[in-house]
Design an enzyme around this catalytic site. Structure first.
Site, PDB file in Angstrom:
ATOM      1  CG  LEU A  48      -1.911  -1.288   1.468  1.00  0.00           C
ATOM      2  CD1 LEU A  48      -2.871  -0.929   2.647  1.00  0.00           C
ATOM      3  CD2 LEU A  48      -2.708  -1.477  -0.058  1.00  0.00           C
ATOM      4  NE  ARG A  85       1.507  12.703  10.132  1.00  0.00           N
ATOM      5  CZ  ARG A  85       1.687  11.844  11.011  1.00  0.00           C
ATOM      6  NH1 ARG A  85       2.394  11.856  11.942  1.00  0.00           N
ATOM      7  NH2 ARG A  85       1.222  10.643  10.768  1.00  0.00           N
ATOM      8  CE1 TYR A 133      -1.064  -0.957   5.705  1.00  0.00           C
ATOM      9  CE2 TYR A 133       0.039   0.403   7.561  1.00  0.00           C
ATOM     10  CZ  TYR A 133      -0.945  -0.240   6.860  1.00  0.00           C
ATOM     11  OH  TYR A 133      -2.341  -0.530   7.523  1.00  0.00           O
ATOM     12  CG  ASN A 174      -2.734  -3.445  12.390  1.00  0.00           C
ATOM     13  OD1 ASN A 174      -2.090  -4.336  12.098  1.00  0.00           O
ATOM     14  ND2 ASN A 174      -3.822  -2.915  11.931  1.00  0.00           N
ATOM     15  CB  ALA A 199      49.867  17.569 -10.121  1.00  0.00           C
ATOM     16  CB  ALA A 215      54.855  20.122 -17.126  1.00  0.00           C
TER      17      ALA A 215
HETATM   18  C1  UD1 Z   1      -3.407   1.619   9.817  1.00  0.00           C
HETATM   19  C2  UD1 Z   1      -4.138   0.789  10.369  1.00  0.00           C
HETATM   20  C3  UD1 Z   1      -4.252   0.527  11.882  1.00  0.00           C
HETATM   21  C4  UD1 Z   1      -2.293   0.307  12.301  1.00  0.00           C
HETATM   22  C5  UD1 Z   1      -1.476   1.472  11.183  1.00  0.00           C
HETATM   23  C6  UD1 Z   1      -0.117   0.917  11.616  1.00  0.00           C
HETATM   24  C7  UD1 Z   1      -6.246   0.698   9.223  1.00  0.00           C
HETATM   25  C8  UD1 Z   1      -7.652   0.837   9.266  1.00  0.00           C
HETATM   26  N1  UD1 Z   1      -5.594   1.018  10.305  1.00  0.00           N
HETATM   27  O1  UD1 Z   1      -3.862   3.110  10.353  1.00  0.00           O
HETATM   28  O2  UD1 Z   1      -4.657  -0.459  12.443  1.00  0.00           O
HETATM   29  O3  UD1 Z   1      -2.114   0.430  13.477  1.00  0.00           O
HETATM   30  O4  UD1 Z   1      -1.990   1.564   9.921  1.00  0.00           O
HETATM   31  O5  UD1 Z   1       0.681   2.066  10.961  1.00  0.00           O
HETATM   32  O6  UD1 Z   1      -5.925  -0.206   8.045  1.00  0.00           O
HETATM   33  N2  UD1 Z   1      -3.361   3.584   2.269  1.00  0.00           N
HETATM   34  C9  UD1 Z   1      -3.590   3.521   0.850  1.00  0.00           C
HETATM   35  N3  UD1 Z   1      -5.116   4.021   0.678  1.00  0.00           N
HETATM   36  C10 UD1 Z   1      -5.782   4.509   1.528  1.00  0.00           C
HETATM   37  C11 UD1 Z   1      -5.469   4.507   2.756  1.00  0.00           C
HETATM   38  C12 UD1 Z   1      -4.169   3.876   3.215  1.00  0.00           C
HETATM   39  O7  UD1 Z   1      -2.950   3.216  -0.174  1.00  0.00           O
HETATM   40  O8  UD1 Z   1      -7.091   4.755   1.135  1.00  0.00           O
HETATM   41  C13 UD1 Z   1      -1.994   3.209   2.667  1.00  0.00           C
HETATM   42  C14 UD1 Z   1      -0.991   4.469   2.996  1.00  0.00           C
HETATM   43  O9  UD1 Z   1      -0.591   5.005   2.064  1.00  0.00           O
HETATM   44  C15 UD1 Z   1      -0.078   3.657   4.160  1.00  0.00           C
HETATM   45  C16 UD1 Z   1      -1.245   2.625   4.612  1.00  0.00           C
HETATM   46  O10 UD1 Z   1      -1.787   2.483   3.564  1.00  0.00           O
HETATM   47  O11 UD1 Z   1       0.993   3.227   3.597  1.00  0.00           O
HETATM   48  C17 UD1 Z   1      -1.682   2.735   5.979  1.00  0.00           C
HETATM   49  O12 UD1 Z   1      -2.337   3.997   5.826  1.00  0.00           O
HETATM   50  P1  UD1 Z   1      -2.760   5.083   6.912  1.00  0.00           P
HETATM   51  O13 UD1 Z   1      -3.727   6.124   6.623  1.00  0.00           O
HETATM   52  O14 UD1 Z   1      -1.364   5.547   7.641  1.00  0.00           O
HETATM   53  O15 UD1 Z   1      -3.474   4.301   8.029  1.00  0.00           O
HETATM   54  P2  UD1 Z   1      -3.288   4.254   9.675  1.00  0.00           P
HETATM   55  O16 UD1 Z   1      -4.514   5.190   9.896  1.00  0.00           O
HETATM   56  O17 UD1 Z   1      -2.010   4.840  10.125  1.00  0.00           O
END
Ligand code: UD1
Ligand code: MG
Length: 457
Positions: free
Chosen positions: A17, A24, A108, A177, A370, A413
């Site tokens: 993902l 941020r 991720y 998680n 050099a 040189a």
């Molecule tokens: C998520 C988990 C949470 C976990 C945490 C760990 C869920 C609902 N929650 O929360 O339990 O503790 O990660 O870091 O899964 N992403 C997409 N598309 C989307 C949403 C997210 O590609 O629509 C990707 C983001 O780029 C990222 C990852 O998924 O790489 C996690 O998304 P993020 O929004 O950071 O989830 P958290 O709220 O941190």
């Protein structure tokens, strides 16, 4: 690679993902493209998956993230148009994996340090005990903060609750998680079809598949990983902290493999830096991507390398800069303030002081004096300079490329060499020297007299 599980683990595919922009980071660059040890975060994840032989891999990217699509090649990227949550993101890879039966690992792109051994543990857990259909990688961070909480009943994972949706009681749970989940492909797609966005964020949560699995009577398990392996990177402060951890690991690995570093904390390595045995690395040396150092190389410190190869016995620095395509042959020497780009120094060649060698070959045992410059660029084209074996290039020679200096030839040189020099010939074109006896003494006397007269006024 980690130890093979005793029972053969299922063939495993992965979904990475990476659709988040990572606001941020305050960056025009997608978050997963930010580099750690010279390699984009997402490519760290891909390298780990490759070491576990996980294939195929599908990467979920956001719209306008061609740069990520390119970086993950040859793996397939699919676009998640609307960012509707982690469950929705995983579903974007469903078509790409339609023909795949086996396990699917969800990772991720911004969690680059997960170890191959931890993934192997998850695969083993799928085969153990009550053969859980879903295995979640949990961890216990010092500050559970906004992480989803793993709600257990004895050894069994019952559900995952997001911090925002949790009760105060559930928030007290320290087991979190990491986001990394392994599930049987069939089960995953079935469960995801039932996920709804009924939660505080109105998102499709991947994490809901655990509760749904339990409702369907399927077992779910947890494997616990180390907190520093599972840190997610969300800001440049976290990126810098991750870089520091990674650099320490790389330094330790180089030392363990037989390199000597007098001040390892000042040496910066890339994830792909290859260093042989009995290599000495002086302080303040930076290894950019694509550097290979063979055995018995001595690096004198304060050097900067990128895309370079240093063959056995070569001696480089201090203060040398090797740019992409620099190939330093066995026992060759590159000294201080020497820049080498797209050039080969053959065995025993020496370029010891203040030189630029670009788009060139320096033959075996040739000596480059050099201040020698290969003038390789005329504002439009880059041209090649060829220096033969055993040639001796006089100090401050400008070699105007394309040009060849034959084997055993010499240049005087200060020469500007525009025409090829045959083997064993001498080329020189410096102006004739005129010597005026007593001139310097007379000059000083006159000047001093003028100065004294001015003082008296
Ligand atoms: C998520 C988990 C949470 C976990 C945490 C760990 C869920 C609902 N929650 O929360 O339990 O503790 O990660 O870091 O899964 N992403 C997409 N598309 C989307 C949403 C997210 O590609 O629509 C990707 C983001 O780029 C990222 C990852 O998924 O790489 C996690 O998304 P993020 O929004 O950071 O989830 P958290 O709220 O941190
Ligand atoms: Mg997150």
């Amino acid at each position: 690679m980690s130890q093979a599980p005793t029972v053969a683990a299922a063939p495993t595919a992965a979904i990475v993902l990476a659709a988040g922009i990572g606001s941020r980071m305050k960056s025009a660059l997608p978050k997963v493209m930010h580099r750690i040890a010279g390699r984009p975060m997402v490519n760290h994840v891909l390298a780990t998956l490759a070491s576990e032989r996980i294939t195929p891999v599908v990467v979920v990217v956001g719209p306008d993230m061609d740069i990520v699509t390119k970086a993950v090649e040859p793996h397939q990227a699919v676009i998640q148009k609307d960012r509707l949550g982690t469950g929705h993101a995983v579903l974007q890879a469903k078509n790409a994996l339609a023909a795949f039966t086996g396990d699917i690992l969800i990772v991720y792109g911004d969690t680059p340090f997960v170890a191959a051994a931890t993934i192997a543990k998850m695969r083993t857990a799928r085969l153990a005990g009550d053969k859980p259909s879903v295995v979640v990688l949990g961890f216990s961070p010092s500050d559970p903060g906004a992480y989803g909480r793993l709600i257990m009943k004895g050894d069994s994972l019952e559900r995952i609750v997001e911090a925002k949706d949790a009760t105060p009681e559930e928030l007290k749970c320290g087991l979190c998680n990491s986001g990394i989940i392994l599930a049987d492909a069939n089960v995953l797609w079935k469960l995801l079809a039932d996920v709804t966005p009924n939660n505080s964020k109105n998102e499709y949560y991947l994490t809901d598949i655990v509760g749904l699995a339990r409702k369907a009577g399927l077992a779910c398990g947890v494997v616990e990983g180390a907190a520093d392996e599972l840190m997610g990177i969300n800001s440049r402060v976290e990126l810098a902290a991750a870089e520091a951890i990674f650099q320490n690991n790389l330094r330790r690995r180089a030392l363990e493999n037989g390199a000597t570093m007098t001040a390892p904390e000042t040496v910066y390595l890339s994830a792909d830096t290859k260093i042989g045995r009995d290599v000495e690395i002086g302080p303040f040396t930076v290894f950019g991507p694509g550097v290979v150092i063979d055995d018995n190389v001595s690096i004198k410190g304060f050097c900067h390398f990128e895309g370079a190869h240093l063959a056995a016995g070569s001696v480089v620095g201090p203060y040398a800069r090797l740019r992409p395509g620099a190939d330093i042959g066995p026992d060759a020497h590159v000294g201080n303030f020497v820049e080498v780009k797209n050039a080969t120094l053959e065995s025993g060649a020496k370029v010891n002081h203040l030189s630029y060698i670009g788009d060139a070959r320096v033959g075996a045992k040739a000596n480059v004096g050099a201040g020698t410059i290969t003038a390789n660029y005329d504002g439009f084209n880059k041209s090649h300079t060829d220096i033969g074996a055993g040639a001796s290039i006089g100090s401050n020679t400008v070699l105007v490329a394309p040009v060849k200096v034959g084997d055993g030839a010499m240049t005087g040189a200060g020469s500007v060499v525009r025409k090829n020099v045959p083997a064993d010939a001498l080329a020189l074109n410096e102006g004739r020297q005129e010597t005026r006896e007593g001139f310097a003494a007379k000059y000083r006397k006159t000047k001093q007299a003028q100065k004294d007269a001015a003082k008296k006024k």
